[in-house]
Enzyme design. Structure first.
Site, short mmCIF file in Angstrom:
data_model
loop_
_atom_site.label_atom_id
_atom_site.label_comp_id
_atom_site.label_asym_id
_atom_site.label_seq_id
_atom_site.Cartn_x
_atom_site.Cartn_y
_atom_site.Cartn_z
N GLU A 107 20.20 -32.12 -23.93
CA GLU A 107 21.01 -32.49 -25.33
C GLU A 107 21.26 -33.95 -25.35
OE1 GLU A 107 23.50 -29.03 -26.39
OE2 GLU A 107 24.62 -30.22 -24.74
N ASN A 115 28.26 -22.89 -28.14
CA ASN A 115 29.07 -23.41 -27.50
C ASN A 115 30.31 -23.79 -28.65
OD1 ASN A 115 31.02 -25.18 -25.80
ND2 ASN A 115 29.67 -26.86 -25.97
N GLU A 172 30.12 -33.88 -22.59
CA GLU A 172 31.50 -33.88 -22.95
C GLU A 172 32.13 -33.90 -21.47
OE1 GLU A 172 32.14 -31.05 -25.88
OE2 GLU A 172 30.79 -32.37 -27.33
N GLY A 182 27.34 -33.57 -32.00
CA GLY A 182 28.38 -33.62 -32.78
C GLY A 182 28.37 -34.71 -33.86
N SER A 191 23.30 -31.34 -32.95
CA SER A 191 23.40 -31.05 -34.35
C SER A 191 22.48 -30.22 -35.12
CB SER A 191 23.18 -32.59 -34.85
OG SER A 191 24.14 -33.38 -34.64
N HIS A 239 27.76 -30.26 -19.27
CA HIS A 239 27.46 -30.69 -20.71
C HIS A 239 28.05 -32.23 -20.75
CE1 HIS A 239 29.01 -30.98 -24.85
NE2 HIS A 239 28.04 -30.10 -24.97
N LYS A 269 33.18 -25.01 -27.76
CA LYS A 269 34.18 -25.83 -27.33
C LYS A 269 35.60 -25.63 -27.35
CE LYS A 269 30.54 -29.11 -28.99
NZ LYS A 269 30.26 -30.49 -29.00
C1 PEP Z 1 26.96 -28.97 -27.98
O1 PEP Z 1 28.11 -29.03 -27.82
O2 PEP Z 1 26.24 -28.61 -27.06
C2 PEP Z 1 26.26 -29.46 -29.22
C3 PEP Z 1 24.87 -29.32 -29.35
O3 PEP Z 1 27.07 -29.77 -30.10
P1 PEP Z 1 26.67 -29.88 -31.90
O4 PEP Z 1 25.77 -28.71 -32.20
O5 PEP Z 1 27.89 -29.63 -32.50
O6 PEP Z 1 26.08 -31.19 -31.77
#
Ligand code: PEP
Length: 255
Positions: free
Chosen positions: A168, A14, A100, A174, A214, A98, A16
């Protein structure tokens, strides 16, 4: 296939709202030569303005996913993109729900579910994201939250073969604070058990449940060993060479 069971692992990147055409080219130039097709399914999700470029640049076998899609076919929805338009571009996958989108853009469980339903009816494949916030985990509401989000989505799903569930935890996205392999496994098992009890044993066994939050080249192998972790949704690390290491943890080392 993953030797643990018959689910083919899935790794999504992703991007983003990051990158440029040049950066996308670098990412795709790293992915295209990699021989992963027998072992893992891979998708990259660039910002929507780069979807067409990505679709034209990836080799066959590398999937491109949108990061969002609306729940209508067309009309007066300024700034939105429909699944039908994505299909017209040749895009088969979309990330929905997601955290976000849920947090910043206030998408409710119902809106996420309705987007999932519309995308599936438009013959798209969906990476459906669910996950609890830190305060919800700390107050022992992880299961309640994750199942509430899953239940809302499940109402709109007729055929689970086009759905990948991404667990997630919001506190891990993040933040650099990855879930432990056991924390991930525990929630993935809760999700799979729910599918077994409420949908069917077959759907529970066949549906890929991937972890996001992460994930990096240094922690992916341990997470991937967990029985119910069928791959990853990767944010930050998908922009870097680390994404290749994450994919490689599903490729047997003699290759
Ligand atoms: C994501 O945006 O789905 C995500 C898992 O981000 P990150 O790997 O940066 O934590």
């Amino acid at each position: 296939m993953d030797p643990k069971h018959n689910r083919k692992p899935f790794v999504g990147g992703n991007l983003k709202m990051n990158g440029s055409r040049a950066m996308l080219k670098e990412i795709i130039d790293r992915l295209n030569p990699l021989k992963f097709d027998d072992y893992v399914e891979v998708a990259i999700a660039p910002p929507s303005i780069f979807l067409d470029l990505a679709h034209r640049s990836v080799r066959k076998g590398v999937n491109v996913a949108a990061q969002n899609a609306f729940n209508c076919t067309k009309g007066a929805y300024t700034g939105e993109v429909s699944p039908e338009q994505l299909k017209d571009l040749g895009i088969d996958w979309v990330i929905l729900g997601h955290s976000e989108r849920r947090e910043i853009f206030k998408e409710s469980d119902e809106l996420v579910a309705s987007k999932v339903g519309h995308a599936l009816k438009s013959n798209m494949k969906v990476i459906a994201c669910i996950g609890e916030k830190l305060e919800e985990r700390e107050s022992e509401k992880t299961e309640e939250v994750v199942i509430r989000q899953l239940q809302a989505i499940a109402v709109k799903v007729d055929d689970w073969k086009n759905v990948v569930i991404a667990y997630e935890p919001v506190w891990a996205i993040g933040t650099g604070k990855v879930a432990t392999p056991q924390q991930a496994q525990d929630v993935h098992l809760i999700i799979r058990d729910w599918l077994a009890k409420n949908i069917s044993e077959k759907v529970a066994q066949d549906t890929r449940i991937i972890y996001g939050g992460s994930v990096k080249g240094t922690n992916s192998a341990e997470l991937a060993k967990q029985f119910d972790v069928d791959g990853f949704l990767v944010g930050g690390a998908s922009l870097t060479e680390d994404f290749i290491k994450i994919i490689e943890c599903f490729i047997p080392s003699e290759n």
